[in-house]
Design a protein around this motif. Structure first.
Motif, PDB file in Angstrom:
ATOM      1  N   SER A   1       0.942  -1.523   0.029  1.00  0.00           N
ATOM      2  CA  SER A   1       0.136  -0.113   0.121  1.00  0.00           C
ATOM      3  C   SER A   1       0.887   1.217  -0.007  1.00  0.00           C
ATOM      4  CB  SER A   1      -0.838   0.104   1.120  1.00  0.00           C
ATOM      5  OG  SER A   1      -1.578   1.208   1.295  1.00  0.00           O
ATOM      6  N   VAL A   2       0.561   2.092  -0.681  1.00  0.00           N
ATOM      7  CA  VAL A   2       1.215   3.372  -0.955  1.00  0.00           C
ATOM      8  C   VAL A   2       1.155   4.112   0.392  1.00  0.00           C
ATOM      9  CG1 VAL A   2      -0.916   4.872  -1.597  1.00  0.00           C
ATOM     10  CG2 VAL A   2       1.542   5.612  -2.273  1.00  0.00           C
ATOM     11  N   SER A   3       0.305   3.699   1.460  1.00  0.00           N
ATOM     12  CA  SER A   3       0.138   4.485   2.527  1.00  0.00           C
ATOM     13  C   SER A   3       1.247   3.790   3.661  1.00  0.00           C
ATOM     14  CB  SER A   3      -1.407   3.933   3.298  1.00  0.00           C
ATOM     15  OG  SER A   3      -1.332   2.568   3.415  1.00  0.00           O
ATOM     16  N   ALA A   4       2.065   2.935   3.264  1.00  0.00           N
ATOM     17  CA  ALA A   4       3.120   2.265   4.113  1.00  0.00           C
ATOM     18  C   ALA A   4       4.465   2.591   3.710  1.00  0.00           C
ATOM     19  CB  ALA A   4       2.901   0.574   4.009  1.00  0.00           C
ATOM     20  N   ALA A   5       4.503   3.653   2.906  1.00  0.00           N
ATOM     21  CA  ALA A   5       5.788   4.348   2.635  1.00  0.00           C
ATOM     22  C   ALA A   5       6.196   5.021   3.759  1.00  0.00           C
ATOM     23  CB  ALA A   5       5.656   5.374   1.401  1.00  0.00           C
ATOM     24  N   ILE A   6       7.563   5.120   4.167  1.00  0.00           N
ATOM     25  CA  ILE A   6       8.272   5.583   5.391  1.00  0.00           C
ATOM     26  C   ILE A   6       8.669   7.043   4.986  1.00  0.00           C
ATOM     27  CG2 ILE A   6       9.625   5.268   7.400  1.00  0.00           C
ATOM     28  CD1 ILE A   6       7.255   3.268   7.003  1.00  0.00           C
ATOM     29  N   LEU A   7       8.018   8.042   5.716  1.00  0.00           N
ATOM     30  CA  LEU A   7       8.290   9.238   5.375  1.00  0.00           C
ATOM     31  C   LEU A   7       9.460  10.003   6.593  1.00  0.00           C
ATOM     32  CD1 LEU A   7       5.486   8.821   4.324  1.00  0.00           C
ATOM     33  CD2 LEU A   7       5.221  11.415   4.778  1.00  0.00           C
ATOM     34  N   ASP A   8      10.267  10.974   6.033  1.00  0.00           N
ATOM     35  CA  ASP A   8      11.055  11.607   6.776  1.00  0.00           C
ATOM     36  C   ASP A   8      10.531  12.581   7.549  1.00  0.00           C
ATOM     37  OD1 ASP A   8      13.056  13.199   7.982  1.00  0.00           O
ATOM     38  OD2 ASP A   8      14.321  13.472   5.933  1.00  0.00           O
TER      39      ASP A   8
ATOM     40  N   GLY B   1     -15.286   1.481 -14.980  1.00  0.00           N
ATOM     41  CA  GLY B   1     -14.163   1.573 -14.234  1.00  0.00           C
ATOM     42  C   GLY B   1     -13.197   0.558 -14.121  1.00  0.00           C
ATOM     43  N   ARG B   2     -12.096   1.001 -13.469  1.00  0.00           N
ATOM     44  CA  ARG B   2     -11.087   0.077 -12.993  1.00  0.00           C
ATOM     45  C   ARG B   2     -10.789   0.086 -11.678  1.00  0.00           C
ATOM     46  NH1 ARG B   2      -5.689   0.724 -16.164  1.00  0.00           N
ATOM     47  NH2 ARG B   2      -5.309   2.445 -14.558  1.00  0.00           N
ATOM     48  N   GLY B   3     -10.641  -0.931 -10.898  1.00  0.00           N
ATOM     49  CA  GLY B   3     -10.238  -0.852  -9.350  1.00  0.00           C
ATOM     50  C   GLY B   3     -10.512  -2.218  -8.753  1.00  0.00           C
ATOM     51  N   GLY B   4     -10.562  -2.030  -7.483  1.00  0.00           N
ATOM     52  CA  GLY B   4     -10.986  -3.038  -6.596  1.00  0.00           C
ATOM     53  C   GLY B   4      -9.966  -4.066  -5.794  1.00  0.00           C
ATOM     54  N   GLY B   5      -8.980  -3.069  -5.486  1.00  0.00           N
ATOM     55  CA  GLY B   5      -7.848  -3.555  -4.602  1.00  0.00           C
ATOM     56  C   GLY B   5      -7.059  -4.521  -5.436  1.00  0.00           C
ATOM     57  N   GLY B   6      -6.619  -5.820  -4.908  1.00  0.00           N
ATOM     58  CA  GLY B   6      -6.041  -6.737  -5.318  1.00  0.00           C
ATOM     59  C   GLY B   6      -4.592  -6.512  -5.397  1.00  0.00           C
ATOM     60  N   VAL B   7      -4.298  -5.466  -4.462  1.00  0.00           N
ATOM     61  CA  VAL B   7      -2.560  -5.201  -4.295  1.00  0.00           C
ATOM     62  C   VAL B   7      -2.177  -6.239  -3.479  1.00  0.00           C
ATOM     63  CG1 VAL B   7      -1.180  -3.620  -3.523  1.00  0.00           C
ATOM     64  CG2 VAL B   7      -2.962  -2.848  -4.750  1.00  0.00           C
ATOM     65  N   GLU B   8      -2.792  -6.481  -2.332  1.00  0.00           N
ATOM     66  CA  GLU B   8      -2.240  -7.700  -1.543  1.00  0.00           C
ATOM     67  C   GLU B   8      -2.747  -8.870  -2.007  1.00  0.00           C
ATOM     68  OE1 GLU B   8      -3.372  -4.033   1.178  1.00  0.00           O
ATOM     69  OE2 GLU B   8      -4.257  -5.269  -0.443  1.00  0.00           O
ATOM     70  N   PRO B   9      -2.001 -10.357  -1.937  1.00  0.00           N
ATOM     71  CA  PRO B   9      -2.774 -11.300  -2.594  1.00  0.00           C
ATOM     72  C   PRO B   9      -3.385 -12.175  -1.438  1.00  0.00           C
ATOM     73  CG  PRO B   9      -0.283 -11.258  -1.621  1.00  0.00           C
ATOM     74  CD  PRO B   9      -0.608  -9.928  -1.700  1.00  0.00           C
ATOM     75  N   HIS B  10      -4.585 -11.456  -1.578  1.00  0.00           N
ATOM     76  CA  HIS B  10      -5.523 -12.321  -0.205  1.00  0.00           C
ATOM     77  C   HIS B  10      -6.809 -11.697  -0.698  1.00  0.00           C
ATOM     78  CE1 HIS B  10      -7.446 -12.720   3.677  1.00  0.00           C
ATOM     79  NE2 HIS B  10      -6.158 -13.112   4.155  1.00  0.00           N
ATOM     80  N   PRO B  11      -7.904 -12.780  -0.419  1.00  0.00           N
ATOM     81  CA  PRO B  11      -9.264 -12.308  -1.008  1.00  0.00           C
ATOM     82  C   PRO B  11      -9.808 -11.084  -0.282  1.00  0.00           C
ATOM     83  CG  PRO B  11      -9.157 -14.846  -0.498  1.00  0.00           C
ATOM     84  CD  PRO B  11      -7.709 -14.021   0.017  1.00  0.00           C
ATOM     85  N   HIS B  12      -9.248 -10.870   0.771  1.00  0.00           N
ATOM     86  CA  HIS B  12      -9.922  -9.510   1.451  1.00  0.00           C
ATOM     87  C   HIS B  12      -9.603  -8.388   0.918  1.00  0.00           C
ATOM     88  CE1 HIS B  12     -11.323  -7.499   5.312  1.00  0.00           C
ATOM     89  NE2 HIS B  12     -10.429  -6.633   5.018  1.00  0.00           N
ATOM     90  N   ALA B  13      -8.532  -8.495   0.100  1.00  0.00           N
ATOM     91  CA  ALA B  13      -7.944  -6.962  -0.516  1.00  0.00           C
ATOM     92  C   ALA B  13      -8.948  -6.718  -1.694  1.00  0.00           C
ATOM     93  CB  ALA B  13      -6.556  -7.309  -1.424  1.00  0.00           C
ATOM     94  N   ASN B  14      -9.584  -7.614  -2.256  1.00  0.00           N
ATOM     95  CA  ASN B  14     -10.514  -7.388  -3.380  1.00  0.00           C
ATOM     96  C   ASN B  14     -11.892  -7.245  -2.669  1.00  0.00           C
ATOM     97  OD1 ASN B  14      -9.096 -10.013  -4.996  1.00  0.00           O
ATOM     98  ND2 ASN B  14      -9.309  -7.789  -6.096  1.00  0.00           N
ATOM     99  N   LEU B  15     -12.262  -8.098  -1.722  1.00  0.00           N
ATOM    100  CA  LEU B  15     -13.718  -7.889  -1.167  1.00  0.00           C
ATOM    101  C   LEU B  15     -13.691  -6.526  -0.207  1.00  0.00           C
ATOM    102  CD1 LEU B  15     -14.187 -11.412   0.025  1.00  0.00           C
ATOM    103  CD2 LEU B  15     -15.124 -10.450  -2.136  1.00  0.00           C
ATOM    104  N   ARG B  16     -12.782  -6.331   0.298  1.00  0.00           N
ATOM    105  CA  ARG B  16     -12.721  -4.966   1.147  1.00  0.00           C
ATOM    106  C   ARG B  16     -12.904  -3.760   0.043  1.00  0.00           C
ATOM    107  NH1 ARG B  16      -7.248  -3.926   3.603  1.00  0.00           N
ATOM    108  NH2 ARG B  16      -6.644  -3.359   1.266  1.00  0.00           N
TER     109      ARG B  16
END
Length: 535
Positions: free
Chosen positions: A175-182, A422-437
């Motif tokens: 997730s882009v949210s997990a990038a570590i910032l200075d 459109g296009r989307g639907g999670g799927g970044v993480e290899p887990h069913p929850h990624a899509n369903l969430r």
């Protein structure tokens, strides 16, 4: 002032090399990677609020993540800023030990306090990328208590409620949210308590292999190598990203050597380059979907019979055969291909007579008028045109409203639309929850909830039974039981006729110059360029 002029001149020179009108002899420099792409949807670089696939590839090279997923097998988690990690026996916490030699591009040592603050910041700002963390039970109120730096090298993440800790680990790596910032650099640009949000829209403060030198929206971006990178300097000195929205221009540019990599090209142009001896075509299957979505706030689509009729008015076979080559592969389930929990496709087909019968039963024997919002880019606009034609066969008069990402997905986030292709639907993480969430889960259907990054919420589809099963499945420890629950969710979504109908799973196809080596497209879009080099 001199430094700013120098940066502007460097960008002007780099961009000039990638211009469509550049002479054939002006091949890209050996120590630079010039990328041609459509940058229309690259709107923000702030890891707390940036959405879309394009920004993932940029952030992955400006910042580091705690862990990384193997591009060939997403279930394999590799060390990055975290040398090692442990999941507590009860599954309620993760403890990560950070390496001691990483430094930010400012020169400051990276510590666990920076990691904790970066994750806390996402939740405190509560922008789009807070959604995955909120789905695990994190909030602005509990972030500081549950995400803590134990010491300079130890980060502990305590889960607020039972969930699958593997899913949290996958999120940390993708997730882009997990990038570590200075933290210090970002806070030095804070205004009115925004935690540096305004500044980070167009700037970066990371520890990655490349530093952001310049960005001109919808024009070009220049990344320069960070020579003190903890893994060692990247193999290329510079990466230039050039806004080239026209596929035909990209085709000519890759053939002439004006760009080294072309992304987002139309199928016919990709197919033509398959026969070009100077180019290599590289497809990567991603976990996101191309879909047709309806708003259940609209009285027509609140009727299950109308949604079922719409499902029968999509020419799945025709779209996938004629439009989707190089863009996607046929897939009609909300859970991505290749997971143990994924059900076989249900085999939906275009069936106009059955759709007409359903519409008549719902009180629309002569159809109705509606609008289709869609990006003006292929393949979405082509899917929308095909849908417009098949809807008309059942008497549904659909007008197409094409626009930018903000115009299309902004309307969707505001719940002000009828149909979106459109296009989307999670799927970044290899887990069913990624899509369903992303596609199905909607824990609070009120407008005031503003769960804008949940596409299920955007459509107003709300099923208490499905929500309950998704919540139970992500907490289930036994893999077989968990997979059975996820299969049941897909069956329920099918029977309730969800508001989002997947058509095809995304295939991202890039075209590379044969001079380029070491490029490995990542299924999670976090493609690293640090090991890319050129002849």
């Amino acid at each position: 002032m001199k430094r700013a002029i120098k940066r502007a001149c460097a960008l002007a020179v780099a961009v000039a090399l990638a211009l469509p009108g550049a002479p054939a002899l002006a091949a890209t420099p050996r120590d630079q990677l010039v990328i041609g792409m459509n940058m229309n949807n690259l709107l923000s670089l702030d890891p707390a609020g940036a959405t879309g696939n394009d920004v993932l590839g940029v952030v992955a090279n400006l910042y580091d993540y705690l862990v990384e997923l193997d591009p060939h097998d997403l279930s394999k988690v590799h060390p990055a800023l975290a040398e090692r990690w442990e999941i507590a026996p009860d599954g309620m916490s993760l403890t990560l030990t950070l390496r001691g030699d990483a430094r930010f591009q400012s020169g400051r040592a990276l510590t666990a306090a920076d990691a904790a603050w970066s994750l806390q910041r996402v939740l405190k700002l509560n922008l789009a990328m807070a959604s995955p963390w909120k789905s695990y039970g994190f909030s602005a109120g509990n972030a500081e208590r549950l995400i803590q730096a134990v010491d300079a090298r130890t980060l502990r993440i305590t889960l607020p409620e039972p969930t699958d800790p593997k899913m949290v680990l996958y999120t940390l790596g993708t997730s882009v949210s997990a990038a570590i910032l200075d933290r210090d650099t970002v806070l030095s640009h804070e205004k009115n308590g925004d935690l540096g949000a305004a500044w980070l829209l167009t700037h970066a403060a990371g520890s990655g292999p490349y530093a952001l030198t310049e960005w001109r929206a919808k024009d070009a971006m220049l990344l320069d190598r960070y020579d003190a990178y903890w893994r060692g300097p990247a193999k290329l000195r510079r990466v230039v990203m050039r806004h080239v929205p026209e596929s035909l221009s990209l085709r000519f540019m890759i053939s002439r050597g004006d760009v080294d990599l072309a992304a987002g090209m139309a199928g016919p142009d990709i197919e033509a380059l398959r026969h070009d001896a100077s180019a290599v075509v590289q497809p990567v299957l991603r976990g996101t979907s191309y879909y047709v979505a309806v708003s259940m706030k609209d009285a027509k689509f609140a009727d299950k019979r109308v949604r079922l009729a719409l499902r029968k008015l999509i020419d799945y076979d025709g779209i996938n055969k004629a439009i989707m080559p190089h863009y996607g592969v046929a897939h009609q389930r909300p859970v991505m291909i290749g997971l143990a929990a994924t059900l076989p496709d249900p085999g939906y087909k275009l069936d106009v007579p059955a759709a007409k019968k359903l519409l008549a039963e719902a009180g629309y024997p002569n159809g109705f008028r509606t609008t289709i919002k869609v990006l003006s880019d292929p393949p979405m606009i082509n899917i929308a045109t095909a849908l417009q034609g098949t809807l008309a066969q059942a008497g549904i008069e659909a007008s197409i409203q094409s626009g930018t990402g903000n115009q299309v997905y902004g309307a969707m986030r505001d719940r002000k639309f009828e149909i979106v292709v459109g296009r989307g639907g999670g799927g970044v993480e290899p887990h069913p929850h990624a899509n369903l969430r992303a596609l199905v889960y909607n824990p609070d259907n009120r407008d005031a909830a503003k769960l804008t990054n949940f596409q299920g919420w955007r459509t107003s589809f709300h099923s208490q039974e499905i929500n309950r099963l998704i919540e139970q499945a992500v907490r289930e420890r036994d893999p077989d039981t968990q997979n059975a629950m996820y299969r049941e969710v897909q069956q329920l979504y099918d029977s309730e006729v969800g508001a989002i109908q997947p058509i095809s799973q995304m295939l991202e196809t890039v075209v590379l110059s044969k001079r380029v080596h070491g490029y490995v497209g990542h299924p999670s879009a976090t493609t690293h360029l640090r090991d890319v080099y050129k002849d």
